[in-house]
Design an enzyme around this catalytic site. Structure first.
Site, short mmCIF file in Angstrom:
data_model
loop_
_atom_site.label_atom_id
_atom_site.label_comp_id
_atom_site.label_asym_id
_atom_site.label_seq_id
_atom_site.Cartn_x
_atom_site.Cartn_y
_atom_site.Cartn_z
N TYR A 136 5.93 10.38 4.65
CA TYR A 136 5.08 11.02 6.20
C TYR A 136 5.52 11.69 7.57
CZ TYR A 136 -0.23 9.55 5.83
OH TYR A 136 -1.33 9.30 5.12
N LYS A 186 5.62 -0.03 -4.66
CA LYS A 186 6.39 1.02 -5.97
C LYS A 186 7.39 0.64 -6.20
CE LYS A 186 4.50 3.58 -9.36
NZ LYS A 186 3.31 2.88 -10.36
N ASP A 218 -0.72 0.75 -8.22
CA ASP A 218 -1.71 0.90 -9.05
C ASP A 218 -2.43 -0.25 -9.32
OD1 ASP A 218 0.99 -0.20 -10.19
OD2 ASP A 218 0.36 1.23 -11.64
N ASP A 242 -2.64 3.88 3.45
CA ASP A 242 -3.85 5.46 3.82
C ASP A 242 -4.77 5.40 2.65
OD1 ASP A 242 -5.17 7.21 5.18
OD2 ASP A 242 -3.91 9.06 3.68
N ASP A 246 -9.10 3.84 2.51
CA ASP A 246 -9.95 3.91 2.39
C ASP A 246 -11.17 3.71 1.29
OD1 ASP A 246 -9.33 5.93 4.26
OD2 ASP A 246 -10.00 8.02 3.15
C1 IPM Z 1 -5.70 7.69 8.62
C2 IPM Z 1 -5.81 9.48 8.14
C3 IPM Z 1 -4.02 10.45 8.91
C4 IPM Z 1 -3.10 9.66 7.96
C5 IPM Z 1 -4.09 11.69 8.85
C6 IPM Z 1 -5.82 12.12 9.98
C7 IPM Z 1 -3.11 12.27 9.75
O1 IPM Z 1 -6.13 10.00 7.29
O2 IPM Z 1 -5.43 7.99 10.04
O3 IPM Z 1 -5.92 7.59 7.85
O4 IPM Z 1 -3.09 9.62 6.91
O5 IPM Z 1 -2.52 8.66 8.63
MN MN Z 2 -6.38 8.33 6.09
#
Ligand code: IPM
Ligand code: MN
Ligand code: NAD
Length: 347
Positions: A136, A186, A218, A242, A246
């Protein structure tokens, strides 16, 4: 107790408004909320996604409540002017390196998980995501090679002190929970994550009670849907964290349910839902505000030391869900404000 409220873009203001109503309803003496522009909204008003005034309000606060940033009309701006730079800038400028993303299945909600109910029912995990390093924040660019081809490149790296400090956060979190820590990396391909694994093993010597394991990312993605109940605390880098968080949200049932805390070495923290600005439903009053309301609870707990009102918010949310309060993300019909009302009633 000064809280900076940075609502941002898309559904950010809609969900943040509900979290603010919840905070105000608690009637905590001395609580002051200060709003500031951030993201695409700030770019449009001030020419920058993270204006200096907003950064100062955030820095001078005791905790930051953050909605979401991201605006499709800004996707072709130079990268440093895009809305997402606001959240990345806040994390970096304020030293918010430790991102806690808890994922727990709520009573009565296992049928909404993307997993079978008996698999989903066992979910009670915490993802500790490093937030100040990795690919990042490395140098990056798009360059033209001598043969004329364009090449995009992003530098991935972790210095050992960066790994060590997130390791300590994760081991301490594990000590306060089930004493199991799985480091996701990884190391079979990336030198960055070989060092990550080496440092995790070094730090583990200071936490003999915690059972440390290692898993390639993975496999971790696969295990998270096969048997999420095996995880207690997961510690991982910025990008893997990240993605896996999700994924974990749909194991629980909806991305509209998962809160997060981004912590520094001090008491200052930023609290936000793990989801984004959801342009597809923005402005329609359809967003689930629960992730943001639970983020406000984390703010009270982690930055203000107010455990009792934090637990009250969490109980009101759990009660609402147990009573069948559902937005569109959970197969229901209730809108953002109605969900907020239902939680306020129970509060
Ligand atoms: C999160 C988001 C951010 C990240 C983006 C918007 C920069 O996806 O907070 O999870 O990748 O950290
Ligand atoms: Mn995110
Ligand atoms: P997203 O999380 O915004 O949305 C993904 C999907 O989930 C969409 O279908 C959306 O409608 C749904 N969703 C998200 N939150 C919801 C909620 N509370 N209630 C009901 N449904 C919800 O991810 P995306 O679409 O990939 O990204 C949109 C924008 O948000 C992008 O600009 C991205 O960069 C940004 N983003 C910002 C943050 C942040 O501010 N921390 C986090 C993630 C994404």
């Amino acid at each position: 107790m000064k809280i900076a409220v940075l609502a941002g873009d898309g559904i950010g203001p809609e969900v943040t408004r509900e979290a603010v109503r919840v905070l105000e309803a608690l009637g905590l003496p001395g609580l002051e909320l200060v709003e500031a522009d951030v993201g695409g909204a700030a770019y449009k008003a001030h020419g920058h996604p993270l204006p200096p005034a907003t950064l100062e309000i955030a820095r001078a606060s005791d905790g930051i409540l953050f909605g979401a940033v991201g605006d499709p009309t800004c996707d072709n701006l130079e990268r440093h002017l895009r809305p997402e730079q606001a959240i990345l800038g806040l994390r970096k400028e304020l030293g918010l390196f430790a991102n806690l993303r808890p994922a727990r299945v709520f009573a009565g909600l296992t049928e909404f998980s993307a997993l079978r109910p008996e698999v989903a029912g066992a979910i009670d995990l915490l993802i500790v995501r490093e937030l100040n390093g990795d690919v990042y924040f490395g140098e990056k660019g798009i360059r033209v090679l001598p043969d004329g081809r364009r090449q995009g490149w992003d530098m991935m790296s972790y210095a050992e002190d960066e790994v060590r400090r997130i390791a300590h956060v994760a081991f301490k979190a594990a000590m306060g929970r089930g004493k199991k820590l799985c480091s996701v990396d990884k190391a079979n391909v990336l030198e960055t994550f070989q060092l990550w694994r080496d440092v995790m093993i070094e730090v583990s010597a200071e936490y003999p009670e915690v059972e440390l394991s290692h898993m390639y990312v993975d496999n971790a993605a696969m295990q998270l849907v096969r048997n999420p109940g095996q995880f207690d605390v997961i510690v991982t880098g910025n990008m893997f964290g990240d993605i896996l968080s999700d994924q974990a949200s749909m194991c629980v049932g909806s991305i509209g349910l998962l809160a997060s805390a981004s912590l520094s070495e001090g008491t200052l923290g930023l609290y936000e839902p793990i989801h984004g600005s959801a342009p597809d439903i923005a402005g329609k009053g359809l967003a689930n505000p629960i992730a943001t309301i639970l983020s406000a609870a984390m703010l009270l707990r982690h930055s203000l030391g107010l455990e009792e009102p934090a637990a009250r918010i969490e109980a009101a949310v759990a009660g609402a869900l147990a009573d069948g309060i559902r937005g569109g993300d959970l197969g229901g019909t209730m809108g953002t404000v109605a969900i907020g009302d239902a939680i306020l009633e129970r509060l």
